[in-house]
Design an enzyme around this catalytic site. Structure first.
Site, PDB file in Angstrom:
ATOM      1  N   GLY A  18       0.839  -1.200   0.000  1.00  0.00           N
ATOM      2  CA  GLY A  18       0.000   0.000   0.000  1.00  0.00           C
ATOM      3  C   GLY A  18       0.876   1.252   0.000  1.00  0.00           C
ATOM      4  N   VAL A  76       2.431   3.054   2.457  1.00  0.00           N
ATOM      5  CA  VAL A  76       3.712   3.045   3.187  1.00  0.00           C
ATOM      6  C   VAL A  76       4.655   1.998   2.581  1.00  0.00           C
ATOM      7  CG1 VAL A  76       4.853   2.693   5.413  1.00  0.00           C
ATOM      8  CG2 VAL A  76       2.624   3.805   5.334  1.00  0.00           C
ATOM      9  N   ARG A 104      -5.805   5.105  16.368  1.00  0.00           N
ATOM     10  CA  ARG A 104      -4.983   3.958  15.934  1.00  0.00           C
ATOM     11  C   ARG A 104      -5.491   2.668  16.576  1.00  0.00           C
ATOM     12  NH1 ARG A 104      -1.358   8.309  16.806  1.00  0.00           N
ATOM     13  NH2 ARG A 104      -0.148   8.859  14.952  1.00  0.00           N
ATOM     14  N   ASN A 148      -6.223  -5.606  12.386  1.00  0.00           N
ATOM     15  CA  ASN A 148      -4.786  -5.669  12.083  1.00  0.00           C
ATOM     16  C   ASN A 148      -4.068  -6.777  12.850  1.00  0.00           C
ATOM     17  OD1 ASN A 148      -5.144  -3.709  10.227  1.00  0.00           O
ATOM     18  ND2 ASN A 148      -4.056  -2.085  11.314  1.00  0.00           N
ATOM     19  N   VAL A 200       5.431  -1.753  11.320  1.00  0.00           N
ATOM     20  CA  VAL A 200       4.882  -0.436  10.974  1.00  0.00           C
ATOM     21  C   VAL A 200       3.373  -0.376  11.231  1.00  0.00           C
ATOM     22  CG1 VAL A 200       4.617   1.290   9.126  1.00  0.00           C
ATOM     23  CG2 VAL A 200       6.687  -0.115   9.211  1.00  0.00           C
ATOM     24  N   ARG A 212       8.604  14.796  12.770  1.00  0.00           N
ATOM     25  CA  ARG A 212       7.507  15.782  12.754  1.00  0.00           C
ATOM     26  C   ARG A 212       7.838  16.924  13.714  1.00  0.00           C
ATOM     27  NH1 ARG A 212       2.753  11.247  12.503  1.00  0.00           N
ATOM     28  NH2 ARG A 212       2.560  11.262  10.234  1.00  0.00           N
ATOM     29  N   HIS A 220       3.095   5.208  20.424  1.00  0.00           N
ATOM     30  CA  HIS A 220       2.751   5.950  19.209  1.00  0.00           C
ATOM     31  C   HIS A 220       1.260   6.283  19.258  1.00  0.00           C
ATOM     32  CE1 HIS A 220       3.093   7.362  15.187  1.00  0.00           C
ATOM     33  NE2 HIS A 220       2.375   6.411  14.642  1.00  0.00           N
TER      34      HIS A 220
HETATM   35  O1  TXD Z   1       4.350   5.345  12.479  1.00  0.00           O
HETATM   36  C1  TXD Z   1       3.824   4.349  12.082  1.00  0.00           C
HETATM   37  N1  TXD Z   1       4.150   3.160  12.581  1.00  0.00           N
HETATM   38  C2  TXD Z   1       2.823   4.415  11.002  1.00  0.00           C
HETATM   39  C3  TXD Z   1       1.908   3.312  10.863  1.00  0.00           C
HETATM   40  C4  TXD Z   1       2.797   5.476  10.075  1.00  0.00           C
HETATM   41  C5  TXD Z   1       1.957   5.434   8.991  1.00  0.00           C
HETATM   42  C6  TXD Z   1       1.054   4.315   8.735  1.00  0.00           C
HETATM   43  N2  TXD Z   1       0.950   3.419   9.824  1.00  0.00           N
HETATM   44  C7  TXD Z   1       0.200   2.164   9.640  1.00  0.00           C
HETATM   45  O2  TXD Z   1       0.797   1.362   8.614  1.00  0.00           O
HETATM   46  C8  TXD Z   1      -1.234   2.333   9.183  1.00  0.00           C
HETATM   47  O3  TXD Z   1      -2.059   2.711  10.249  1.00  0.00           O
HETATM   48  C9  TXD Z   1      -1.520   0.946   8.661  1.00  0.00           C
HETATM   49  O4  TXD Z   1      -1.852   0.077   9.736  1.00  0.00           O
HETATM   50  C10 TXD Z   1      -0.198   0.507   8.034  1.00  0.00           C
HETATM   51  C11 TXD Z   1      -0.152   0.607   6.510  1.00  0.00           C
HETATM   52  O5  TXD Z   1      -0.518   1.886   6.098  1.00  0.00           O
HETATM   53  P1  TXD Z   1      -0.757   2.212   4.549  1.00  0.00           P
HETATM   54  O6  TXD Z   1      -1.080   3.646   4.453  1.00  0.00           O
HETATM   55  O7  TXD Z   1       0.356   1.645   3.749  1.00  0.00           O
HETATM   56  O8  TXD Z   1      -2.094   1.359   4.285  1.00  0.00           O
HETATM   57  P2  TXD Z   1      -2.622   0.790   2.872  1.00  0.00           P
HETATM   58  O9  TXD Z   1      -2.235   1.717   1.768  1.00  0.00           O
HETATM   59  O10 TXD Z   1      -4.053   0.466   3.081  1.00  0.00           O
HETATM   60  O11 TXD Z   1      -1.782  -0.552   2.648  1.00  0.00           O
HETATM   61  C12 TXD Z   1      -1.938  -1.706   3.415  1.00  0.00           C
HETATM   62  C13 TXD Z   1      -1.691  -2.877   2.497  1.00  0.00           C
HETATM   63  C14 TXD Z   1      -2.784  -3.040   1.401  1.00  0.00           C
HETATM   64  O12 TXD Z   1      -2.196  -3.019   0.121  1.00  0.00           O
HETATM   65  C15 TXD Z   1      -3.390  -4.405   1.740  1.00  0.00           C
HETATM   66  O13 TXD Z   1      -3.831  -5.127   0.577  1.00  0.00           O
HETATM   67  C16 TXD Z   1      -2.231  -5.102   2.432  1.00  0.00           C
HETATM   68  O14 TXD Z   1      -1.679  -4.094   3.261  1.00  0.00           O
HETATM   69  N3  TXD Z   1      -2.617  -6.280   3.213  1.00  0.00           N
HETATM   70  C17 TXD Z   1      -1.866  -7.412   3.246  1.00  0.00           C
HETATM   71  N4  TXD Z   1      -0.706  -7.718   2.672  1.00  0.00           N
HETATM   72  C18 TXD Z   1      -0.202  -8.963   2.885  1.00  0.00           C
HETATM   73  N5  TXD Z   1      -0.808  -9.877   3.680  1.00  0.00           N
HETATM   74  C19 TXD Z   1      -1.979  -9.596   4.306  1.00  0.00           C
HETATM   75  N6  TXD Z   1      -2.569 -10.513   5.080  1.00  0.00           N
HETATM   76  C20 TXD Z   1      -2.564  -8.316   4.084  1.00  0.00           C
HETATM   77  N7  TXD Z   1      -3.688  -7.720   4.514  1.00  0.00           N
HETATM   78  C21 TXD Z   1      -3.715  -6.473   3.978  1.00  0.00           C
END
Ligand code: TXD
Length: 309
Positions: A11, A13, A88, A95, A118, A151, A175
């Protein structure tokens, strides 16, 4: 041979992390997502930019863990992101299921890897990953403190009209909204910010930092931040892959440090090729200690909801 980094979740990140890693030629990347074609499409698109961007690193996209074998570092970004109005913690149930499954797969395919977590809620997911993987605590590290600190650095630089590269700053704790910015450990080229900004102004910047993630979610409306988060992950990857031994605020498992036990919390950490080399215990005021404890106790309440035995 190039180092190998697997990024789970293609996705915002995950894909931006992958892009930063290959464009800097830090490692080859395996990008994994559950959605068919998503990781493959992004990986191919990135490879097609190589002739112009001039990097030599390779990236492949996949839906399974076969190609992730023997990774040096695995970044886990799989899971839902926040929408406006969500905390969160609202993401925890969904998650946790995703992270459990992903970590099991990674532990089987790359038992020697260092995991960078993450997915939110970050502190709780890091704890879950430690327990599910059975890895040593040195090898399961959450990314949050670097993001919260950059930030903070940016807001300080903006307030003083100085270059953000000259601003050093530290944010500890979980966080979430109870994170603990530390003005006493924040400076502009060595000059403490307490000598440059009034306490009212510092308190305003601290408050904005605590809500930094929500500010971006409020603007984007359909997801959360990813440019600064991915840059923060890359800062960790560099320190690990190239044994830079940087001291960075990371979410790590505490066993008595800072008076906290059996919990993940953001504290200064020396990161190198073995993962967490040291947890650095800095002096805190009584008020800061209390704030850190409060932040950690909030995480503990959510860990209980995981029903781990
Ligand atoms: O500071 C921090 N740690 C953070 C955390 C800063 C920014 C974002 N933060 C968290 O990272 C956010 O709250 C989310 O829990 C994650 C990922 O954020 P992102 O913005 O990348 O989310 P997306 O764009 O929805 O991408 C998540 C992807 C998406 O493509 C799904 O299809 C995939 O995860 N996904 C999976 N991939 C593999 N295997 C499984 N089971 C799966 N489930 C969903």
């Amino acid at each position: 041979m190039n180092k190998k980094v697997t990024v789970v979740g293609a996705g915002f990140v995950g894909a931006t992390c992958a892009r930063r890693i290959i464009e800097k030629d830090l490692a080859d990347v395996v990008l994994i997502d559950i959605v068919e074609g998503l990781a493959q499409g992004k990986a191919l698109d990135l490879m097609e930019s190589a002739p112009l961007e001039g990097f030599g690193a390779k990236i492949v996209g996949t839906n399974n863990y076969e190609q992730a074998k023997q990774s040096d570092v695995v970044i886990i970004t799989a899971g839902l992101a926040r929408k406006p109005g969500m905390s969160r913690d609202d993401l925890q149930v969904t998650n946790a299921k995703i992270v459990r499954e992903v970590v099991k797969n990674i532990a089987a395919s790359s038992p020697q890897a260092i995991l960078i977590m993450v997915t939110n809620p970050l502190d709780v997911m890091s704890y879950l990953a430690l327990k599910v993987s059975g890895f040593s605590r040195r090898k399961v590290i959450g990314m949050a403190g670097i993001l919260d600190s950059v930030r903070y650095r940016y807001f300080i630089a903006e307030a003083l009209s100085v270059s953000s590269s000259q601003v050093q700053a530290m944010v500890l704790g979980g966080h979430g909204d109870s994170m603990v910015p530390l003005p006493a450990y924040s400076s502009v080229n060595g000059i403490p910010i307490t000598q440059l900004l009034s306490s009212e102004k510092i308190e305003k910047i601290n408050a904005r930092t605590r809500k930094g993630g929500a500010e971006i979610v409020g603007l984007l409306k359909t997801g959360s931040a990813f440019y600064a988060p991915s840059a923060s992950v890359v800062e960790m990857i560099k320190s690990i892959l190239y044994d830079e031994n940087k001291i960075l605020p990371c979410c790590v498992y505490l066993q008595g440090e800072y008076g906290l036990k059996d919990i993940y919390c953001g504290v200064p950490t020396r990161l190198g090729n073995r993962g967490v080399k040291d947890i650095v215990e800095i002096e805190l005021t009584a008020q800061e200690k209390a704030a850190l404890k409060k932040s950690a106790e909030g995480v503990r309440e959510n860990i209980k909801k995981l029903n781990l035995t």
